[in-house]
Write an enzyme that holds these catalytic residues in place. Structure first.
Site, PDB file in Angstrom:
ATOM      1  N   ASP A 173       0.853  -1.201   0.000  1.00  0.00           N
ATOM      2  CA  ASP A 173       0.000   0.000   0.000  1.00  0.00           C
ATOM      3  C   ASP A 173       0.889   1.251   0.000  1.00  0.00           C
ATOM      4  OD1 ASP A 173      -2.497   1.279   0.033  1.00  0.00           O
ATOM      5  OD2 ASP A 173      -2.621   1.301   2.226  1.00  0.00           O
ATOM      6  N   HIS A 256      -4.683   2.732  -7.071  1.00  0.00           N
ATOM      7  CA  HIS A 256      -5.836   2.562  -6.179  1.00  0.00           C
ATOM      8  C   HIS A 256      -7.149   2.443  -6.946  1.00  0.00           C
ATOM      9  CE1 HIS A 256      -3.300   3.033  -2.686  1.00  0.00           C
ATOM     10  NE2 HIS A 256      -4.339   2.670  -1.955  1.00  0.00           N
ATOM     11  N   HIS A 259      -7.324  -1.119  -7.804  1.00  0.00           N
ATOM     12  CA  HIS A 259      -7.725  -1.844  -6.584  1.00  0.00           C
ATOM     13  C   HIS A 259      -9.241  -1.776  -6.412  1.00  0.00           C
ATOM     14  CE1 HIS A 259      -9.338  -1.403  -2.514  1.00  0.00           C
ATOM     15  NE2 HIS A 259      -8.583  -2.440  -2.209  1.00  0.00           N
ATOM     16  N   HIS A 274      -6.177  -5.431   1.006  1.00  0.00           N
ATOM     17  CA  HIS A 274      -6.134  -4.142   0.297  1.00  0.00           C
ATOM     18  C   HIS A 274      -4.760  -3.965  -0.372  1.00  0.00           C
ATOM     19  CE1 HIS A 274      -6.686   0.194  -0.350  1.00  0.00           C
ATOM     20  NE2 HIS A 274      -5.487   0.360   0.173  1.00  0.00           N
TER      21      HIS A 274
HETATM   22  N1  LIG Z   1      -9.064   5.585   4.859  1.00  0.00           N
HETATM   23  C1  LIG Z   1      -7.931   5.402   4.243  1.00  0.00           C
HETATM   24  O1  LIG Z   1      -7.195   6.353   4.044  1.00  0.00           O
HETATM   25  C2  LIG Z   1      -7.535   4.016   3.837  1.00  0.00           C
HETATM   26  C3  LIG Z   1      -6.260   3.781   3.324  1.00  0.00           C
HETATM   27  C4  LIG Z   1      -5.904   2.484   2.985  1.00  0.00           C
HETATM   28  C5  LIG Z   1      -6.805   1.434   3.162  1.00  0.00           C
HETATM   29  N2  LIG Z   1      -8.054   1.700   3.643  1.00  0.00           N
HETATM   30  C6  LIG Z   1      -9.035   0.609   3.850  1.00  0.00           C
HETATM   31  O2  LIG Z   1      -8.553  -0.289   4.818  1.00  0.00           O
HETATM   32  C7  LIG Z   1      -9.182  -1.561   4.631  1.00  0.00           C
HETATM   33  C8  LIG Z   1      -8.188  -2.688   4.687  1.00  0.00           C
HETATM   34  O3  LIG Z   1      -7.656  -2.781   5.973  1.00  0.00           O
HETATM   35  P1  LIG Z   1      -6.806  -4.066   6.462  1.00  0.00           P
HETATM   36  O4  LIG Z   1      -5.976  -4.542   5.336  1.00  0.00           O
HETATM   37  O5  LIG Z   1      -6.168  -3.682   7.738  1.00  0.00           O
HETATM   38  O6  LIG Z   1      -7.885  -5.178   6.664  1.00  0.00           O
HETATM   39  P2  LIG Z   1      -9.248  -5.299   7.490  1.00  0.00           P
HETATM   40  O7  LIG Z   1      -9.462  -4.118   8.346  1.00  0.00           O
HETATM   41  O8  LIG Z   1     -10.281  -5.677   6.506  1.00  0.00           O
HETATM   42  O9  LIG Z   1      -8.996  -6.626   8.338  1.00  0.00           O
HETATM   43  C9  LIG Z   1      -8.032  -6.735   9.291  1.00  0.00           C
HETATM   44  C10 LIG Z   1      -8.201  -8.098   9.930  1.00  0.00           C
HETATM   45  O10 LIG Z   1      -7.065  -8.359  10.740  1.00  0.00           O
HETATM   46  C11 LIG Z   1      -7.438  -8.704  12.045  1.00  0.00           C
HETATM   47  N3  LIG Z   1      -6.394  -8.173  12.916  1.00  0.00           N
HETATM   48  C12 LIG Z   1      -6.178  -6.881  13.278  1.00  0.00           C
HETATM   49  N4  LIG Z   1      -5.074  -6.788  14.040  1.00  0.00           N
HETATM   50  C13 LIG Z   1      -4.560  -8.031  14.154  1.00  0.00           C
HETATM   51  C14 LIG Z   1      -3.412  -8.552  14.809  1.00  0.00           C
HETATM   52  N5  LIG Z   1      -2.567  -7.764  15.484  1.00  0.00           N
HETATM   53  N6  LIG Z   1      -3.191  -9.888  14.711  1.00  0.00           N
HETATM   54  C15 LIG Z   1      -4.030 -10.687  14.015  1.00  0.00           C
HETATM   55  N7  LIG Z   1      -5.129 -10.237  13.374  1.00  0.00           N
HETATM   56  C16 LIG Z   1      -5.385  -8.917  13.438  1.00  0.00           C
HETATM   57  C17 LIG Z   1      -8.798  -8.095  12.244  1.00  0.00           C
HETATM   58  O11 LIG Z   1      -9.543  -8.803  13.183  1.00  0.00           O
HETATM   59  C18 LIG Z   1      -9.404  -8.197  10.835  1.00  0.00           C
HETATM   60  O12 LIG Z   1      -9.992  -9.456  10.651  1.00  0.00           O
HETATM   61  C19 LIG Z   1      -9.891  -1.479   3.277  1.00  0.00           C
HETATM   62  O13 LIG Z   1     -11.265  -1.297   3.518  1.00  0.00           O
HETATM   63  C20 LIG Z   1      -9.271  -0.262   2.645  1.00  0.00           C
HETATM   64  O14 LIG Z   1     -10.106   0.346   1.682  1.00  0.00           O
HETATM   65  C21 LIG Z   1      -8.410   2.955   3.999  1.00  0.00           C
HETATM   66 ZN   LIG Z   2      -4.310   2.113   0.000  1.00  0.00          ZN
END
Ligand SMILES: NC(=O)c1ccc[n+]([C@@H]2O[C@H](COP(=O)([O-])OP(=O)(O)OC[C@H]3O[C@@H](n4cnc5c(N)ncnc54)[C@H](O)[C@@H]3O)[C@@H](O)[C@H]2O)c1
Ligand SMILES: [Zn+2]
Length: 371
Positions: A173, A256, A259, A274
């Site tokens: 990312d 993105h 994505h 992501h």
């Molecule tokens: N707002 C923004 O600027 C921005 C930027 C980039 C990505 N995003 C968004 O972020 C999301 C993706 O986030 P993600 O990749 O973190 O996945 P996620 O939030 O979908 O899932 C994370 C998973 O990891 C688990 N988890 C969390 N911490 C853990 C740990 N320490 N050990 C084991 N498991 C753990 C959680 O229970 C969950 O099941 C997408 O929706 C994406 O669009 C937003």
């Molecule tokens: Zn991103």
């Protein structure tokens, strides 16, 4: 747009075991009541420790269980709990979707937001926006707020204990940040912060990429042994702070958008993170930009060393039809998508062909490695 705009969070704190200082830091920004949001898995990993720390500092709170999707329904449900508990501080603990939801809830309540990422899997913690999905997980829109989070607490010990795939996803990312900002700067396009890119954001985005190429693999190997190393500390900062500031005030382009396009497909691709989808989007953008073979292979080799997907097969899309890939490309080139921030016009046909080209470039590179 002719103004340069740079936005950033109020305070960023990173270090081993900072989870146990959450109460102290929260108290430093407000005396109000908190709504603490985490999913079932994260309550055990860090959420309950945050509550203990809030207890010690005398911060009152309501505990809320996140159901897994950053959707409008979930945001409204949690905002309802916040109102019942008279919360003016929203604390999100967990991965990107939890943090995006916490930011949206905080915006509805009009109070403070505190972000405690438990993985370095995305650059969601620092930005003043959330990525909103349908309840079924299809990308819907970006939701923008008038301020970034007030406080971000990144516990590198927790992150070192998370599965290594989260760190490599965050590196992917973050590696898109400079590739996309560079295109936005060239096009003089508008960033996610709503203005032109500043010199500050450009410098941050460049530095982000430098840190990742220098220390990404060492950080990934550190996490395999669950240890906090200086390399890991630097990569966590790059994935979270540098990438967050760099993408938001530096701008997004095709990586993105592609994505987002992938989220329209059903099947196994939904289980890719992501960052993993962004890695392939980045290779596709580099193909669209007519980057040299040396440059493209540098990225492919780096992704392979981090066990990230570089082919359609790696994304479980080996059976995707031409029509499927066209649907992805069509979604990636919708009128409001950031693919149009590239310094040249792009059509769905261009993007579909770039996706296939990226797949082929990686296959050819892998074949060369085997020789
Ligand atoms: N707002 C923004 O600027 C921005 C930027 C980039 C990505 N995003 C968004 O972020 C999301 C993706 O986030 P993600 O990749 O973190 O996945 P996620 O939030 O979908 O899932 C994370 C998973 O990891 C688990 N988890 C969390 N911490 C853990 C740990 N320490 N050990 C084991 N498991 C753990 C959680 O229970 C969950 O099941 C997408 O929706 C994406 O669009 C937003
Ligand atoms: Zn991103």
């Amino acid at each position: 747009m002719t103004e340069r705009i740079f936005i950033s969070p109020g305070k960023y704190v990173q270090g081993r075991d900072v989870t146990d200082k959450a109460g102290e830091y929260v108290k430093g920004i407000s005396d109000g009541k908190a709504l603490v949001i985490a999913d079932d898995i994260v309550w055990d990993i860090a959420g309950n420790r945050v509550l203990e720390s809030l207890d010690k500092a005398g911060v009152q709170y309501t505990k809320a269980v996140f159901n897994g999707e950053a959707s409008t329904n979930e945001i409204n449900r949690l905002a309802g709990l916040g109102k019942e508990g008279q919360a003016t501080i929203v604390v999100g603990v967990g991965g990107g979707k939890t943090l995006d939801t916490a930011k949206a809830v905080s915006d509805q309540l009009g109070g403070y937001s505190v972000i405690i990422p438990t993985t370095a899997s995305t650059d969601a913690p620092t930005s003043a926006l959330s990525v909103i999905y349908s309840d079924e997980g299809v990308f819907e829109s970006y939701k923008f707020y008038n301020k970034n989070p007030d406080l971000i607490l990144v516990d590198t010990k927790t992150i070192a204990g998370a599965p290594p795939r989260f760190l490599s996803s965050g590196i992917a990312d973050a590696l898109a940040t400079w590739v996309e900002a560079r295109a936005v700067i060239e096009a003089r396009a508008t960033t996610m912060a709503g203005g032109l890119t500043t010199i500050a954001a450009e410098a941050i985005a460049r530095k982000c990429e430098e840190v990742l190429f220098d220390y990404g693999v060492l950080a990934y190997e550190s996490v395999k042994r669950k240890v906090v190393t200086p390399a890991l500390e630097s990569v966590v900062e790059a994935n979270t702070l540098l990438s967050g500031l760099g993408f938001e005030s530096g701008g997004l382009a095709a990586a993105h958008a592609i994505h987002n396009g992938f989220t329209v497909l059903d099947g196994e691709i939904h289980h890719m993170t992501h960052g993993e989808k962004v890695a392939f989007g980045t290779l596709s953008q580099l193909a669209l930009e007519k980057r040299s073979i040396e440059e493209i292979e540098r990225y492919i080799a780096f992704y392979i060393s981090l066990e990230l997907p570089v082919t359609l097969e790696d994304l479980h899309l080996q059976d995707a039809s031409d029509e499927d890939l066209y649907r992805v490309a069509e979604a990636a080139t919708k009128a409001d998508e950031t693919a149009h921030n590239l310094p040249f016009p792009v059509t769905a046909d261009d993007v579909k062909d770039a996706i296939i080209a990226a797949d082929q470039y990686s296959k050819a590179f892998k074949a060369k490695l085997k020789k």
